[in-house]
Design an enzyme around this catalytic site. Sequence first.
Site, PDB file in Angstrom:
ATOM      1  N   SER A  19       0.725  -1.279   0.209  1.00 25.93           N
ATOM      2  CA  SER A  19      -0.118  -0.136  -0.099  1.00 25.93           C
ATOM      3  C   SER A  19       0.639   1.170  -0.138  1.00 25.93           C
ATOM      4  O   SER A  19       0.571   2.281  -0.752  1.00 25.93           O
ATOM      5  CB  SER A  19      -0.869  -0.067   1.338  1.00 25.93           C
ATOM      6  OG  SER A  19      -1.836  -1.072   1.185  1.00 25.93           O
ATOM      7  N   HIS A  45      -2.827   6.465   3.427  1.00 23.46           N
ATOM      8  CA  HIS A  45      -2.808   5.183   3.685  1.00 23.46           C
ATOM      9  C   HIS A  45      -4.101   4.616   4.554  1.00 23.46           C
ATOM     10  O   HIS A  45      -4.879   3.807   4.373  1.00 23.46           O
ATOM     11  CB  HIS A  45      -1.813   4.634   4.271  1.00 23.46           C
ATOM     12  CG  HIS A  45      -1.715   3.081   4.629  1.00 23.46           C
ATOM     13  ND1 HIS A  45      -2.031   2.542   5.947  1.00 23.46           N
ATOM     14  CD2 HIS A  45      -1.625   1.841   4.008  1.00 23.46           C
ATOM     15  CE1 HIS A  45      -2.195   1.125   6.035  1.00 23.46           C
ATOM     16  NE2 HIS A  45      -1.888   0.919   4.757  1.00 23.46           N
TER      17      HIS A  45
END
Length: 215
Positions: A19, A45
């Site tokens: 990610s 995130h």
Amino acid sequence: MLEEIQLQQVLPQEIEKRSFEIITEELGNVELDPLQAPIIKRAIHTSADFDYLKNLTFSELAVEQFHTAIKNGACIVTDTQMAKSGINKKELAKYGGEVYCFMSDDDVAEIAKKQGSTRAVASMEKACMLDKPLIFAIGNAPTALVRLYELIDEGKLHPCGIIGVPVGFVNVVEAKELIMRTPVPYIVARGRKGGSNIAAAICNALLYELRDMGK
């Protein structure tokens, strides 16, 4: 239909790493302050919202000052149980700090009722009684930020830093701007966006930076 969708093959323990790689890729050539970058990226995130690239505002030397406070045993006061639960208390405890949230306390509810204020206001007043260095991480209640501003202005509170990221519409923008007028180190998400998850994410980013630096 499923055959037309190409899923990434990522091991569970690699999902967070991947990610952050995607976030870095999508940021492209954007240059970030090395100490601010992990905080901005963790906010992105947590929310999948790249607006935090522009929204997050740091006072001068804020990250260094937050790091110093944590290393000196500062405790974190939040305005929601959600933020409290999201902060990595094990990492904070390495430096002698604890996380507090007084929002559910009976005495806070009683004081708020008597004063005709919010629990967030009463919980900030209760935090003043802690004889410890304090960092405030506010992700929900703009009234908490307003009361912090007043307490600082009155000389009743001297926090090590304020993370001001409440989300919403009523007095949210204004409360954040008030905090930016104080002499206290701050990390503020200007505008309406924020949340308890963002408050916890910023706290964790600060803690993980210290861990990764071996400090």
